[in-house]
Design an enzyme around this catalytic site. Structure first.
Site, short mmCIF file in Angstrom:
data_model
loop_
_atom_site.label_atom_id
_atom_site.label_comp_id
_atom_site.label_asym_id
_atom_site.label_seq_id
_atom_site.Cartn_x
_atom_site.Cartn_y
_atom_site.Cartn_z
N ASP A 141 0.84 -1.22 0.00
CA ASP A 141 0.00 0.00 0.00
C ASP A 141 0.86 1.25 0.00
OD1 ASP A 141 -2.58 1.45 2.13
OD2 ASP A 141 -2.34 1.43 -0.05
N LYS A 144 3.05 3.42 -5.59
CA LYS A 144 2.49 2.46 -6.56
C LYS A 144 3.54 1.95 -7.53
CE LYS A 144 -0.70 3.44 -4.00
NZ LYS A 144 -0.71 2.65 -2.74
N ASP A 169 -3.16 -3.05 -2.58
CA ASP A 169 -4.21 -2.03 -2.65
C ASP A 169 -4.00 -1.18 -3.91
OD1 ASP A 169 -5.22 0.91 -0.73
OD2 ASP A 169 -6.42 -0.52 -1.87
N ASN A 170 -5.09 -0.54 -4.38
CA ASN A 170 -5.01 0.48 -5.43
C ASN A 170 -4.56 0.00 -6.80
OD1 ASN A 170 -3.52 2.06 -2.75
ND2 ASN A 170 -5.55 2.73 -3.47
N GLU A 199 -11.31 4.23 -1.53
CA GLU A 199 -11.80 4.55 -0.18
C GLU A 199 -12.67 5.80 -0.16
OE1 GLU A 199 -8.66 3.76 -0.91
OE2 GLU A 199 -7.24 5.29 -0.34
O1 LIG Z 1 2.38 8.97 0.50
C1 LIG Z 1 3.53 8.73 0.31
C2 LIG Z 1 3.97 7.45 -0.39
S1 LIG Z 1 3.38 6.10 0.42
C3 LIG Z 1 1.63 6.27 0.27
C4 LIG Z 1 1.21 5.56 -0.98
N1 LIG Z 1 -0.25 5.48 -1.12
C5 LIG Z 1 -0.82 6.28 -2.01
O2 LIG Z 1 -0.15 7.09 -2.64
C6 LIG Z 1 -2.30 6.18 -2.20
C7 LIG Z 1 -2.93 7.14 -2.98
C8 LIG Z 1 -4.32 7.10 -3.18
C9 LIG Z 1 -4.99 8.13 -3.99
C10 LIG Z 1 -4.58 9.48 -3.92
C11 LIG Z 1 -5.21 10.43 -4.68
C12 LIG Z 1 -6.26 10.08 -5.52
F1 LIG Z 1 -6.89 11.02 -6.26
C13 LIG Z 1 -6.67 8.76 -5.61
C14 LIG Z 1 -6.03 7.80 -4.84
C15 LIG Z 1 -5.09 6.09 -2.59
C16 LIG Z 1 -4.44 5.11 -1.83
O3 LIG Z 1 -5.16 4.11 -1.24
C17 LIG Z 1 -3.07 5.14 -1.63
O4 LIG Z 1 -2.50 4.14 -0.90
C18 LIG Z 1 4.55 9.71 0.73
C19 LIG Z 1 5.87 9.37 0.72
C20 LIG Z 1 6.81 10.32 1.07
C21 LIG Z 1 6.41 11.57 1.44
O5 LIG Z 1 7.33 12.53 1.81
C22 LIG Z 1 5.04 11.89 1.48
O6 LIG Z 1 4.70 13.14 1.90
C23 LIG Z 1 4.10 10.96 1.15
MG LIG Z 2 -3.92 2.52 -0.61
#
Ligand SMILES: O=C(CSCCNC(=O)c1cc(-c2ccc(F)cc2)cc(O)c1O)c1ccc(O)c(O)c1
Ligand SMILES: [Mg+2]
Length: 214
Positions: A141, A144, A169-170, A199
């Site tokens: 998760d 991606k 996920d996703n 979600e």
């Molecule tokens: O977030 C991260 C990377 S890990 C999270 C990955 N998960 C996702 O990106 C993820 C995204 C979506 C999603 C988002 C926008 C939409 F329009 C549609 C869907 C849904 C999910 O269920 C997910 O799991 C990170 C890393 C380093 C950093 O410095 C930081 O600030 C942030």
């Molecule tokens: Mg997710």
């Protein structure tokens, strides 16, 4: 000063959930995300599919890639048998700090080990650092575009055994096309798609469950 979304999510947990009651923590986060602010937790709809896979696998060792605010971490850990261990990796130190407090509020600190850093750096160190042989269940998760390289890395590091389950996920939204193409065409996996929704929305998304065949 302005609070962050993870900080507001944690405040909602501390306000609305009962300490030591993981399911009330899950419920409080879902309520916050439905009523106040969307956040990228696996959520309640895909969460039910996650619950059924965790219950079916009944894993002794779990790896979660991508903790965020520990919604799925708590959801999974609340269903684990007594001596089971869950290791969760989070890249972002701020998210990790919030996640630790959510895990503590749920009272699951002894089942969950949160590790800060990049999955690509930590996967090769799992065996030596955490006395892990193989993972019974991996929940993907995180970034991606890391699902595929990290799956190949787990294979190479001998962290998967015949019967290990990968749950991703996703796979539709945001989407993991290279991972899906690999896992669905590889003779080393048997995959199954669980159609659901992103979600807290009506947008299509889903979970891909894959069994490693060894
Ligand atoms: O977030 C991260 C990377 S890990 C999270 C990955 N998960 C996702 O990106 C993820 C995204 C979506 C999603 C988002 C926008 C939409 F329009 C549609 C869907 C849904 C999910 O269920 C997910 O799991 C990170 C890393 C380093 C950093 O410095 C930081 O600030 C942030
Ligand atoms: Mg997710």
């Amino acid at each position: 000063t302005q609070t962050t979304r993870p900080q507001r999510l944690l405040a909602a947990v501390q306000k609305n959930a009962t300490r030591g009651d993981p399911r009330s923590v899950v419920k409080a986060i879902d309520q916050f995300c439905r009523q106040k602010e969307w956040a990228m937790n696996v959520g309640d709809e895909k969460g039910c599919i996650l619950d059924s896979v965790v219950t079916e696998v009944n894993p002794a060792t779990v790896l979660e890639l991508g903790t965020y605010c520990a919604y799925s971490t708590v959801r999974i850990a609340s269903l684990l048998p007594p001596h089971a261990k869950l290791i969760t990796l989070e890249f972002n130190p701020h998210n990790a700090a919030i996640a630790r407090q959510v895990i503590a509020w749920a009272g699951l600190g002894d089942k969950i080990q949160l590790v800060e850093g990049a999955s690509g750096d930590w996967i090769p160190k799992m065996k030596e650092k955490f006395a892990i042989e193989t993972f019974d269940l991996v929940f993907l998760d995180h970034w991606k575009d890391r699902y595929l390289p990290d799956t190949k890395l787990m294979e190479e590091c001998g962290l998967l055994r015949k019967g290990s389950i990968l749950l991703a996920d996703n796979v539709i939204c945001p989407g993991t096309p290279d991972y899906l193409e690999y896992i669905r065409n590889s003779p080393r996996y048997k995959s199954q798609y669980f159609r659901s929704h992103l979600e807290y929305t009506k947008v299509e998304d889903g979970l891909e469950k894959s069994v490693f065949l060894g």
